[in-house]
Design a protein around this motif. Sequence first.
Motif, mmCIF file in Angstrom:
data_model
loop_
_atom_site.group_PDB
_atom_site.id
_atom_site.type_symbol
_atom_site.label_atom_id
_atom_site.label_comp_id
_atom_site.label_asym_id
_atom_site.label_seq_id
_atom_site.Cartn_x
_atom_site.Cartn_y
_atom_site.Cartn_z
ATOM 1 N N ARG A 1 0.844 -1.200 0.000
ATOM 2 C CA ARG A 1 0.000 0.000 0.000
ATOM 3 C C ARG A 1 0.874 1.244 0.000
ATOM 4 O O ARG A 1 0.598 2.216 -0.719
ATOM 5 C CB ARG A 1 -0.945 -0.005 1.219
ATOM 6 N N HIS A 2 1.937 1.227 0.802
ATOM 7 C CA HIS A 2 2.876 2.345 0.846
ATOM 8 C C HIS A 2 3.564 2.498 -0.509
ATOM 9 O O HIS A 2 3.643 3.597 -1.058
ATOM 10 C CB HIS A 2 3.909 2.089 1.946
ATOM 11 N N GLU A 3 4.046 1.395 -1.050
ATOM 12 C CA GLU A 3 4.754 1.433 -2.333
ATOM 13 C C GLU A 3 3.867 1.954 -3.460
ATOM 14 O O GLU A 3 4.306 2.754 -4.288
ATOM 15 C CB GLU A 3 5.259 0.031 -2.693
ATOM 16 N N LEU A 4 2.637 1.500 -3.505
ATOM 17 C CA LEU A 4 1.733 1.939 -4.566
ATOM 18 C C LEU A 4 1.404 3.420 -4.425
ATOM 19 O O LEU A 4 1.120 4.093 -5.423
ATOM 20 C CB LEU A 4 0.452 1.101 -4.569
ATOM 21 N N GLY A 5 1.457 3.927 -3.199
ATOM 22 C CA GLY A 5 1.291 5.369 -3.023
ATOM 23 C C GLY A 5 2.374 6.123 -3.790
ATOM 24 O O GLY A 5 2.104 7.124 -4.458
ATOM 25 N N HIS A 6 3.594 5.615 -3.738
ATOM 26 C CA HIS A 6 4.684 6.231 -4.492
ATOM 27 C C HIS A 6 4.439 6.113 -5.993
ATOM 28 O O HIS A 6 4.672 7.061 -6.740
ATOM 29 C CB HIS A 6 6.009 5.573 -4.141
ATOM 30 N N THR A 7 3.976 4.960 -6.450
ATOM 31 C CA THR A 7 3.749 4.796 -7.890
ATOM 32 C C THR A 7 2.681 5.748 -8.406
ATOM 33 O O THR A 7 2.654 6.067 -9.594
ATOM 34 C CB THR A 7 3.341 3.345 -8.244
#
Length: 269
Positions: A203-209
């Motif tokens: 979820r955190h990573e996809l926020g960056h994407t």
Amino acid sequence: MLKFRSMALLAGVALLGTACGGPEASETQAPKMTWEEFRASAVQDPEGKWIFNMDQAVDSEEELRAYFDSNINTDTGSSEGGLKVYYLGGDVKWSAAQKGNLTYCISNTFGTTNKAKMVTAMNSATAAWEATASVNFVYSSSYDASCTASQTGVLFDIRPVNSGGQYLARAFFPNSSRSGRNVLVDNTAFGSISPWTLAGILRHELGHTLGFRHEHTVSGNSCYEDANWRALTAYDRSSVMHYPQCNGTQTGDLVLTSLDKTGARALYP
């Protein structure tokens, strides 16, 4: 955050609790680093990327220097802004056409067991952002057998990496070139990482994407990075994009807060 093309931003959750100090860390902004100090704080991961600020990556030392020159001594953000979109003279985000077709593959090199965990975790993580913002992630499993950084059949690839404990996972920004549009997941992410889960990390990573910066990059925070961002909400210490050890207040898994959802809808209505 960067003014050059190949920029990736990663979670760095593996370093939580050690890199930025605990909840009692000073709220006084640290002096700006010299280039020599900044370079010494960076490391190279197995992909050859230079990793800095715990969870950001660039392709070369030249790009690392370009980031330093363009960002470390630049203060364009507010000290109080909440969910932050990466800003370089304009919001760094997906176009209206692309946001509905964010395709990805999950490499078979995870192995049967870990790949199944990845598929389940990605389903959960993508659903969290899709439920609040007008975005759509599409799992293109037909590319899993050749899910690499050169796979042009998808927008980004998800692959395993052995980072040597540098991070649990890392991702990218919407302005990254195809070679940099990958989510790399370390083998430690499949072990004991409580209170976080693999889905929470993603979820955190996809926020960056989607273009979101770290919430803790505010003046006065001990984990301040730079100010190339635009605030979408009020500052949120519990944000899914905030490291708990950087004066954050989210003590459980990395989940979207009400302010995260408000900010995501503002960027992708």
